[in-house]
Every structure is written in C-alpha cells, then in structure tokens.
Design a protein around this motif. Structure first.
Motif, PDB file in Angstrom:
ATOM      1  N   LEU A 163       0.847  -1.187   0.000  1.00 59.20           N
ATOM      2  CA  LEU A 163       0.000   0.000   0.000  1.00 59.20           C
ATOM      3  C   LEU A 163       0.889   1.247   0.000  1.00 59.20           C
ATOM      4  N   CYS A 170      -4.487  -6.245   4.224  1.00 59.62           N
ATOM      5  CA  CYS A 170      -5.745  -6.640   4.855  1.00 59.62           C
ATOM      6  C   CYS A 170      -5.749  -8.120   5.230  1.00 59.62           C
ATOM      7  N   LEU A 187      -8.792 -12.348  12.734  1.00 59.50           N
ATOM      8  CA  LEU A 187      -9.083 -11.366  13.779  1.00 59.50           C
ATOM      9  C   LEU A 187     -10.253 -10.471  13.362  1.00 59.50           C
ATOM     10  N   ARG A 197     -23.225  -7.257   1.687  1.00 58.24           N
ATOM     11  CA  ARG A 197     -23.894  -6.850   2.920  1.00 58.24           C
ATOM     12  C   ARG A 197     -23.912  -5.332   3.072  1.00 58.24           C
ATOM     13  N   LEU A 224      -5.645   4.611   2.863  1.00 52.61           N
ATOM     14  CA  LEU A 224      -5.557   4.115   1.487  1.00 52.61           C
ATOM     15  C   LEU A 224      -5.706   5.290   0.530  1.00 52.61           C
ATOM     16  N   ILE A 267      -0.024  -8.048  15.167  1.00 53.90           N
ATOM     17  CA  ILE A 267      -0.121  -6.612  15.413  1.00 53.90           C
ATOM     18  C   ILE A 267       1.213  -6.072  15.914  1.00 53.90           C
TER      19      ILE A 267
END
Ligand code: HEC
Ligand code: HEC
Length: 280
Positions: A163, A170, A187, A197, A224, A267
C-alpha cells in the motif's frame, strides 16, 4: 492640477468597476463548486463508462471543452435524446455517430439541476486543462471494475503489492474466499460477502476511513489512496458475486486463544515495522 482631477476621476472609476464583478465571482464559487462536485459524481456514475474529460476518446468522445465547441441548447437536446437528433438528420449528431462506429449514446433522463451540475463540472474541468479533472476514482461503482482493477485489489489485499502509505495488508486480519490455501487472518470478519452486505454506499466510506478499534489505530496514519480504495472495493465486489452461500463469518471472528495470540503477534509486527524501517 485641474486636468489631473478631471483625468483622475475616470481613472479611479476604471479600476473600481472591474472589482465589483470580481467580488461577486469570489462570493459565488461555493455554490459553483458544489454543483460541480455533484456533476463529478453524476459523471462518474452515468457517463464515465463511455466518456472521459481530458483523457481522450473512449466509446464516446472526450468531453473536454465540449461547452466551447457546441452550444448549450444543442448539448441539452443531444444529451436528452441523441437518437432523436440523429434520426432528425442533425449533421453534427450524424457525424459523431459515424466517427464513433455507429454506437448510439443511450438517452439520458436528467433533471435540469443534474444537467446544470454536469455542465458546471465540464466547465471546471476545461479550465483546469487536459487531465486536470480526473473524477475521484473511489466514486466509481465497485461493480463497474475491469478485471485489471479487480486483480490489483486482490494484490493489495494479500500484500503482493504494498500500500502506498505503508499500511498493513488486509489479509493479516481478514479472509476472503478463494484467497489462497492458507487463507487470511481471522481477527477481523471474513469479507467475502462484505460488499453484498454493506453495498456500494456502505463500502465506499468504510474503505475511505477504515475505522473501528483495530483498523483505526492501524490506518489513521496510513490511509488508502483513492485508487487503492477503488481497487479493494472492486475486489470485494467481485468476491461477493461468488454464488455460494456465506459461511458463518462470525464463527471466525470469535476465535480461540491460539488465533488471538497469533493475531496479537501480528499486530506487534505491524506496530514495530515503521520504526524498524527507519533503521534499515
Ligand atoms: C454507452 C455509452 C455512453 C454513455 C453511458 C454516455 N454516452 Fe455520451 N456519447 C456516446 C457516444 C458513442 C457518443 C457519440 C455520438 C453517438 O454516436 O451517439 C456520445 C456523445 C456525447 C456528447 C457529444 C460530444 C460532442 O463532441 O459533441 C455529449 C455532450 C455526451 N455524449 C454527453 C454524455 C453525458 C453527459 C453522459 C452521462 C449523463 C453520457 N454522454 C453518457 C456514448 C455514451
Ligand atoms: C489488525 C487487523 C485488521 C487489518 C490489518 C484490517 N482489518 Fe478490517 N477489520 C478488522 C476488525 C477487527 C474489524 C471488525 C470491526 C472492528 O472491530 O474494527 C474489521 C472490519 C472491516 C470491515 C467491515 C466489515 C463488516 O462486515 O462490517 C471492512 C470492510 C474492512 N475491515 C476492510 C479492511 C480492509 C480493506 C483492510 C486492508 C486495507 C483491512 N480491513 C485491514 C481488523 C483489521
């Protein structure tokens, strides 16, 4: 002295007069910019499949400077019903039809306000010069993506392509069906059907902000860029077309201790990389 006074009068007037319309123009831009912003959005949704503004011809002509080369009344009639003008033997419409391989532009039912906002957008783009007016890529519908855009979204999602601002891929926290043998992290919720959705309306702002307790911390400083938002949206829109039934995403969300430890480890990696990057 007398001549100076006499000569001075009109001189002062001359400098003042042009200032008044200028001030009026300065007061107006907010309304103008707003109309142009709506026009940009409308253009992206309804016209950009076939037209660009300043990036060359597509299925239809480049609309850069279109208000300069045609008169507004003609344009209004043309956009409303290109077919009617062509059938009536309008020479310009006939010429355009021939030049664009006989592809007929579909009639566009637009309100007066919508048409005005499009014209404001065309004017603003023309002022900015060629290529200065790319409409925001993130505004394009996720379902209108090309295979290349979808493929890029997948690469960004799984980290094959980094990115721009160095945000985490992601895949560290999200799975999408078909992502690979190992799949993505658990996670975060499985995103296979997230687009179905959330819809275009929900997904666009979600990707622009990436909020939430986890993502907010990660992406606040590494948002982003618009092209990335679009590519990811395109990928997720494509994933949600998968005809099979959604799995119970939430089962993956409430995972066991093992997964949680793995995720926390992940993380840790994510949070330490920026400082490590500085040393390398
Ligand atoms: C499906 C493709 C398609 C879509 C969607 C489309 N157009 Fe077109 N447009 C064309 C084609 C093709 C032409 C060339 C004339 C023809 O063949 O009908 C054209 C011509 C034009 C022209 C004339 C350009 C000139 O040089 O005089 C204008 C203005 C225009 N379109 C505006 C719009 C606007 C505004 C929208 C969206 C509201 C739109 N078009 C949507 C295909 C499209
Ligand atoms: C550190 C883990 C993590 C990373 C990395 C991450 N996410 Fe998330 N994401 C989450 C969690 C957890 C949630 C659930 C909401 C919350 O608690 O923030 C979520 C929610 C979402 C949602 C909303 C899903 C829904 O059903 O409501 C979307 C869309 C999303 N993430 C997209 C992305 C994209 C795109 C990326 C990559 C640019 C990404 N996420 C990276 C953890 C992450």
């Amino acid at each position: 002295m007398r001549t100076r006074v006499l000569g001075g009068w009109p001189r002062q007037e001359r400098t003042l007069v042009p200032i008044i319309p200028l001030l009026a123009m300065l007061a107006a831009p907010s309304a103008l910019a707003q109309a142009s912003g709506q026009g940009a959005q409308l253009f992206t949704q309804r016209c950009a499949t076939c037209h660009s503004v300043g990036e060359g011809d597509r299925i239809g002509p480049d609309l850069h400077g279109v208000l300069e080369r045609r008169d507004e009344a003609w344009l209004t009639r043309f956009i409303k019903s290109p077919g009617a003008l062509i059938d009536a033997g309008d020479p310009v419409a006939g010429e355009l039809l021939a030049k664009f391989n006989g592809v007929r532009m579909p009639d566009q039912s637009l309100s007066d306000a919508e048409r005005a906002s499009l014209f404001a957008f065309f004017r603003e783009c023309t002022q900015k010069g060629k290529g200065g007016c790319k409409p925001s890529p993130a505004e394009k519908m996720g379902t209108d993506a090309t295979p290349e855009e979808i493929a890029r979204g997948r690469r960004l999602f799984d980290g094959t392509e980094p990115l721009t601002h160095g945000g985490a891929a992601c895949i560290g926290c999200h799975d999408v069906r078909g992502l690979g043998i190992a799949g993505g992290g658990t996670l975060g919720p499985n995103l296979t059907f997230a687009f179905a959705r959330m819809g275009e309306k929900g997904m666009r702002p979600a990707l622009a902000k990436l909020e939430g307790p986890m993502m907010g911390a990660l992406y606040a400083k590494a948002p982003l860029v618009e092209e990335e938002q679009y590519a990811l949206k395109a990928y997720l829109a494509d994933a949600s077309r998968d005809g099979s039934r959604p799995r119970a995403d939430r089962d993956f969300f409430y995972l066991g201790v093992v997964g949680l430890v793995a995720a926390l480890g992940f993380i840790g990696v994510v949070f330490t990389t920026p400082s490590e990057r500085g040393h390398s």
